[in-house]
Design an enzyme around this catalytic site. Structure first.
Site, mmCIF file in Angstrom:
data_model
loop_
_atom_site.group_PDB
_atom_site.id
_atom_site.type_symbol
_atom_site.label_atom_id
_atom_site.label_comp_id
_atom_site.label_asym_id
_atom_site.label_seq_id
_atom_site.Cartn_x
_atom_site.Cartn_y
_atom_site.Cartn_z
ATOM 1 N N SER A 143 0.866 -1.190 0.000
ATOM 2 C CA SER A 143 0.000 0.000 0.000
ATOM 3 C C SER A 143 0.891 1.225 0.000
ATOM 4 O O SER A 143 2.077 1.136 0.355
ATOM 5 C CB SER A 143 -0.843 -0.030 1.285
ATOM 6 O OG SER A 143 -1.453 1.217 1.523
ATOM 7 N N TYR A 156 -2.241 -0.442 10.855
ATOM 8 C CA TYR A 156 -2.205 -0.734 9.411
ATOM 9 C C TYR A 156 -0.884 -0.283 8.797
ATOM 10 O O TYR A 156 -0.253 -1.024 8.042
ATOM 11 C CB TYR A 156 -3.376 -0.045 8.709
ATOM 12 C CG TYR A 156 -3.501 -0.386 7.232
ATOM 13 C CD1 TYR A 156 -3.980 -1.633 6.826
ATOM 14 C CD2 TYR A 156 -3.146 0.534 6.254
ATOM 15 C CE1 TYR A 156 -4.100 -1.943 5.473
ATOM 16 C CE2 TYR A 156 -3.276 0.236 4.901
ATOM 17 C CZ TYR A 156 -3.753 -1.010 4.514
ATOM 18 O OH TYR A 156 -3.868 -1.321 3.171
HETATM 19 P P1 NAD Z 1 -11.472 -6.333 -0.139
HETATM 20 O O1 NAD Z 1 -12.029 -6.490 1.244
HETATM 21 O O2 NAD Z 1 -12.407 -5.974 -1.224
HETATM 22 O O3 NAD Z 1 -10.699 -7.644 -0.530
HETATM 23 C C1 NAD Z 1 -10.001 -8.393 0.439
HETATM 24 C C2 NAD Z 1 -10.444 -9.839 0.370
HETATM 25 O O4 NAD Z 1 -9.674 -10.558 1.362
HETATM 26 C C3 NAD Z 1 -11.921 -10.060 0.712
HETATM 27 O O5 NAD Z 1 -12.516 -10.858 -0.293
HETATM 28 C C4 NAD Z 1 -11.896 -10.779 2.070
HETATM 29 O O6 NAD Z 1 -12.960 -11.729 2.206
HETATM 30 C C5 NAD Z 1 -10.542 -11.468 2.025
HETATM 31 N N1 NAD Z 1 -9.991 -11.724 3.357
HETATM 32 C C6 NAD Z 1 -9.844 -10.840 4.370
HETATM 33 N N2 NAD Z 1 -9.299 -11.460 5.429
HETATM 34 C C7 NAD Z 1 -9.082 -12.747 5.076
HETATM 35 C C8 NAD Z 1 -8.551 -13.875 5.737
HETATM 36 N N3 NAD Z 1 -8.142 -13.794 7.033
HETATM 37 N N4 NAD Z 1 -8.447 -15.044 5.075
HETATM 38 C C9 NAD Z 1 -8.892 -15.140 3.782
HETATM 39 N N5 NAD Z 1 -9.428 -14.114 3.108
HETATM 40 C C10 NAD Z 1 -9.521 -12.923 3.749
HETATM 41 O O7 NAD Z 1 -10.313 -5.218 0.018
HETATM 42 P P2 NAD Z 1 -9.211 -4.665 -1.020
HETATM 43 O O8 NAD Z 1 -9.207 -3.190 -0.836
HETATM 44 O O9 NAD Z 1 -9.374 -5.257 -2.360
HETATM 45 O O10 NAD Z 1 -7.881 -5.215 -0.320
HETATM 46 C C11 NAD Z 1 -6.925 -6.010 -0.983
HETATM 47 C C12 NAD Z 1 -5.544 -5.567 -0.551
HETATM 48 O O11 NAD Z 1 -5.314 -4.219 -0.991
HETATM 49 C C13 NAD Z 1 -5.293 -5.554 0.965
HETATM 50 O O12 NAD Z 1 -4.025 -6.121 1.233
HETATM 51 C C14 NAD Z 1 -5.300 -4.078 1.308
HETATM 52 O O13 NAD Z 1 -4.522 -3.800 2.445
HETATM 53 C C15 NAD Z 1 -4.713 -3.488 0.042
HETATM 54 N N6 NAD Z 1 -4.974 -2.057 -0.167
HETATM 55 C C16 NAD Z 1 -6.248 -1.580 -0.179
HETATM 56 C C17 NAD Z 1 -6.465 -0.217 -0.360
HETATM 57 C C18 NAD Z 1 -7.863 0.355 -0.371
HETATM 58 O O14 NAD Z 1 -8.004 1.606 -0.266
HETATM 59 N N7 NAD Z 1 -8.907 -0.428 -0.523
HETATM 60 C C19 NAD Z 1 -5.373 0.659 -0.550
HETATM 61 C C20 NAD Z 1 -4.084 0.124 -0.552
HETATM 62 C C21 NAD Z 1 -3.897 -1.238 -0.361
#
Ligand code: NAD
Length: 262
Positions: A143, A156
């Site tokens: 991130s 985080y």
């Molecule tokens: P999201 O919640 O849409 O996707 C995450 C997925 O991970 C979900 O389907 C959830 O069910 C699954 N998950 C969560 N915990 C789990 C576990 N313990 N075991 C198995 N599955 C699990 O969120 P996203 O934004 O697509 O996040 C994906 C990645 O992107 C993460 O690592 C997040 O930190 C990173 N990220 C997100 C953002 C943002 O603003 N959304 C910004 C930078 C980085």
């Protein structure tokens, strides 16, 4: 011809958001994709969307047994494993040091680090033998919070900083057979949740804050970002022909560090 024709990819957290966009792009480029996610409804929808191009396992990335079962499933179904994408994560909704109680910081740390850091470590452990055989690669989702403050609270931000150390150390340990890299996306309107221990599991980042507009208004490039906009860097790192010399690096696609020109 797709850039990943015949390749086998395992994605954690592929049920929604960025992971879902990754599955779509990998399938489009000819890969066969296995997904480990804890949400069965999301995985059912994923199978309906992508059919025979994907296999799914409902499980938790904090469990080594679940990571190993997913890796074994990918090899059994698709003959090998070429790329592992550690992506499942949770956010702390920016809960600050002063706002969080000591209890929340303690239990929140255990739950959030267990997913964001231990989940990546145990995933890497489970897939390493397969990737050594295939001379494959690992890609982790970090991130803008892996480099800069303010993209979350202390839990985080420190978990994503820890991911940088994990990438560097694993790249060192697993060379020359396996390349290990990460991608650092910026904000996205997704279903990203928080630790249940902090009372943050019931709402998503998309519901909690106007993140799409925040990224557009505060980002140097002033665009409304969708998860799919970040996917190209993963494709580059997964494609050996494009990134054969690249390991131990984090590709920052967030533009967070570039000041906004006024
Ligand atoms: P999201 O919640 O849409 O996707 C995450 C997925 O991970 C979900 O389907 C959830 O069910 C699954 N998950 C969560 N915990 C789990 C576990 N313990 N075991 C198995 N599955 C699990 O969120 P996203 O934004 O697509 O996040 C994906 C990645 O992107 C993460 O690592 C997040 O930190 C990173 N990220 C997100 C953002 C943002 O603003 N959304 C910004 C930078 C980085």
């Amino acid at each position: 011809m797709g850039r990943l024709d015949g390749r086998s990819v395992l994605v954690t957290g592929g049920g929604s958001g960025l992971g879902h966009a990754l599955v779509g792009r990998f399938v489009e480029h000819g890969a066969r994709v296995t997904v480990l996610d804890r949400s069965e409804p999301k995985l059912t929808a994923l199978r309906e969307a992508f059919g025979t191009g994907v296999r799914t396992l409902t499980g938790d990335v904090t469990s080594f047994a679940d990571n190993k079962e997913a890796a074994d499933l990918a090899v059994r179904e698709f003959g090998a494993l070429d790329t592992f994408v550690g992506n499942a994560g949770v956010w702390d909704f920016g809960r600050s040091l002063l706002d969080a109680s000591p209890e929340e910081l303690g239990t929140g740390f255990d739950e959030l680090f267990s997913i964001n850091v231990k989940g990546y470590l145990l995933g890497a452990k489970a897939v390493a033998p397969h990737l050594i055989s295939s001379r494959g690669s690992m890609i982790f989702t970090l991130s803008n919070a892996a480099f800069f403050p303010g993209g979350g609270g202390p839990l985080y931000v420190s978990s994503k900083h820890a991911g940088v150390g994990l990438v560097r150390q694993l790249a060192y340990e697993l060379a020359p057979e396996v390349r290990v890299n990460a991608v650092a996306p910026g904000g996205m309107a997704t279903d990203l949740r928080g630790p249940g221990a902090m009372g943050l599991a019931d709402r998503s980042v998309a519901d909690a804050i106007p993140i799409r507009q925040m990224v557009r208004d505060n980002g140097a490039l002033r665009i409304e970002v969708e998860p799919d906009d970040y996917v190209g860097a993963y494709l580059y790192l997964a494609c050996r022909d494009d990134s054969a010399t690249v390991t131990g690096t984090v590709v920052d696609v967030s533009s967070w560090g570039t000041p906004k020109r006024t």
